[in-house]
Design an enzyme around this catalytic site. Structure first.
Site, PDB file in Angstrom:
ATOM      1  N   SER A   1      -3.610 -11.909  -9.860  1.00 49.13           N
ATOM      2  CA  SER A   1      -4.057 -12.666 -11.028  1.00 49.13           C
ATOM      3  C   SER A   1      -4.598 -11.720 -12.102  1.00 49.13           C
ATOM      4  CB  SER A   1      -5.117 -13.692 -10.636  1.00 49.13           C
ATOM      5  OG  SER A   1      -6.231 -13.060 -10.056  1.00 49.13           O
TER       6      SER A   1
ATOM      7  N   ASP B   1       1.721  -4.214  -9.489  1.00 51.26           N
ATOM      8  CA  ASP B   1       1.403  -5.547 -10.011  1.00 51.26           C
ATOM      9  C   ASP B   1       1.648  -5.619 -11.515  1.00 51.26           C
ATOM     10  OD1 ASP B   1       0.566  -5.809  -7.433  1.00 51.26           O
ATOM     11  OD2 ASP B   1      -1.575  -5.958  -7.893  1.00 51.26           O
TER      12      ASP B   1
ATOM     13  N   HIS C   1       0.828  -1.215   0.000  1.00 55.73           N
ATOM     14  CA  HIS C   1       0.000   0.000   0.000  1.00 55.73           C
ATOM     15  C   HIS C   1       0.862   1.265   0.000  1.00 55.73           C
ATOM     16  CE1 HIS C   1      -4.006  -1.743   0.204  1.00 55.73           C
ATOM     17  NE2 HIS C   1      -3.512  -2.663   0.984  1.00 55.73           N
TER      18      HIS C   1
HETATM   19  C1  GLA Z   1      -3.047  -4.331  -5.044  1.00 58.47           C
HETATM   20  C2  GLA Z   1      -2.787  -3.221  -6.067  1.00 58.47           C
HETATM   21  C3  GLA Z   1      -1.335  -2.759  -6.000  1.00 58.47           C
HETATM   22  C4  GLA Z   1      -0.918  -2.434  -4.576  1.00 58.47           C
HETATM   23  C5  GLA Z   1      -1.310  -3.547  -3.604  1.00 58.47           C
HETATM   24  C6  GLA Z   1      -1.074  -3.174  -2.168  1.00 58.47           C
HETATM   25  O1  GLA Z   1      -2.330  -5.488  -5.376  1.00 58.47           O
HETATM   26  O2  GLA Z   1      -3.081  -3.657  -7.375  1.00 58.47           O
HETATM   27  O3  GLA Z   1      -1.173  -1.649  -6.853  1.00 58.47           O
HETATM   28  O4  GLA Z   1      -1.443  -1.199  -4.160  1.00 58.47           O
HETATM   29  O5  GLA Z   1      -2.674  -3.905  -3.743  1.00 58.47           O
HETATM   30  O6  GLA Z   1       0.285  -2.997  -1.922  1.00 58.47           O
END
Ligand code: GLA
Length: 346
Positions: free
Chosen positions: A108, A153, A19
């Site tokens: 995913s 991600d 986060h």
């Molecule tokens: C999800 C979001 C990421 C990131 C995480 C928490 O996976 O897609 O961008 O903010 O939560 O770290």
């Protein structure tokens, strides 16, 4: 199948830096061996037809993308964003097969989006680099899926190498591989729980961070070096998490380089406490799994991974030790109504 174009992309486990990516902060995700595979065959018309082994069949017409609140929005979002940026696409049939556990906090959706964008790039000769693919996938999340995700991600799905932590500065998108020391291995266990309103809670946290930054008079919380004072609750706790988590990522990178696994573990433990107490995105199931993991003598640290409120934990174990993961899962299964699964070691 003749004329089929293939691509794939991995899920990820985030080692630390949770986060922080929508506040311009630091993250350290690792690409998983688990991948989403796609196969595309071009069509002569403007139809898109998607068959997913796990999710079913859905379709739409290019140029008529509209969010419908289902998994197809991830695909519609990517074609809509590409077309909106002037890229020429034709219709296609797509089949999707994923080995990335769904709802486990292991990204995913980013694996699907990047696999799709890779196959579209090949099939339609799109002049897009790997970072651009990640940015398109992120825009699709924001504009179609309704999750105001950070960039972690998508970037690790696009740039990551299996098993190698990728240190990302989400402020300028600089990335650097920081390998695990030879003696260390990651354990990842899915708690068997999924948060039902994940996007709502996620967008709320993001809005809280933006509000905290606004009140502090900075562009984002990355600009804040010390836990700030004077913010109203709960913004004070949210900001404290982001600021301290950024420092923990830097400590972890230094400890990995020095081969200091005890120090890496200490950072993971502190990250979990901060996510539980200050950011409030843990859950009883995740706390229990972390408690059981950290009680194992060979585990140096453990924390929830991904957005939280369900999903998986990551822990640091000695390389080649397959016993710890099995013992953690077994102990959790006896103390919880949920069914765990060991994701790593695979
Ligand atoms: C999800 C979001 C990421 C990131 C995480 C928490 O996976 O897609 O961008 O903010 O939560 O770290």
């Amino acid at each position: 199948m003749t004329g089929a174009v293939l691509a794939s992309a991995p899920g990820r486990v985030n080692l630390i830096g949770e986060h922080t990516d929508y506040s311009g902060g630091f993250v350290l995700p690792v690409a998983l061996p688990h991948r989403t595979h796609v196969e595309l065959v071009r069509r002569a018309d403007r139809l898109v037809r998607v068959r997913s082994e796990a999710l079913g069949v859905a379709g739409y017409t290019l140029g008529e993308e509209r969010p419908v609140g289902g998994w197809i929005d991830a695909v519609q979002g990517c074609t809509a964003v590409l077309r909106g940026s002037g890229h020429d696409l034709g219709g296609f049939d797509l089949s999707v097969r994923s080995r990335v556990p769904i709802g486990a906090g292991l990204a995913s959706s980013a694996a699907l989006a990047i696999a799709l964008l890779r196959v579209l790039r090949s099939a339609f000769s799109l002049p897009l680099g790997d970072v651009e693919l990640a940015l398109v996938a992120q825009r699709a999340d924001h504009e179609f899926v309704g999750v105001r995700s950070g960039i972690m991600d998508q970037l690790v799905a696009s740039l990551g190498r299996e098993g190698v932590p990728l240190f990302i500065d989400t402020d300028d998108l600089r990335v650097e591989a920081v390998p695990l020391p030879a003696g260390a291995e990651l354990v990842v266990i899915h708690s068997g729980t999924t948060h039902h309103n994940a996007s709502g809670a996620y967008n709320t946290r993001r809005a809280e961070c933006e509000e905290a930054a606004r009140l502090l008079g900075v562009g984002n919380l990355r600009a804040v070096m010390r836990p700030p004072s004077g913010l109203p609750a709960p913004l004070d706790r949210r900001a404290r998490h982001v600021v301290s988590e950024n420092a923990r990522v830097l400590e972890t990178v230094a400890a990995l380089r020095a081969g200091d696994l005890e120090q890496v573990g200490a950072q993971l433990d502190a990250s979990h406490a901060s996510l539980r107490d200050d950011y409030e995105v843990s859950s009883a199931a995740l706390d229990l799994l972390v408690e059981i993991a950290t009680a194992q003598p060979e585990i140096t640290g453990a924390r929830l991974t991904g957005a939280g409120l369900g999903g998986s934990i990551v822990a640091l174990a000695p390389a080649g030790d397959r016993g710890a993961a099995a013992r953690i899962a077994a102990a959790y299964a006896t103390r919880s109504a949920n069914v765990p699964s060991v994701v790593l070691p695979a």
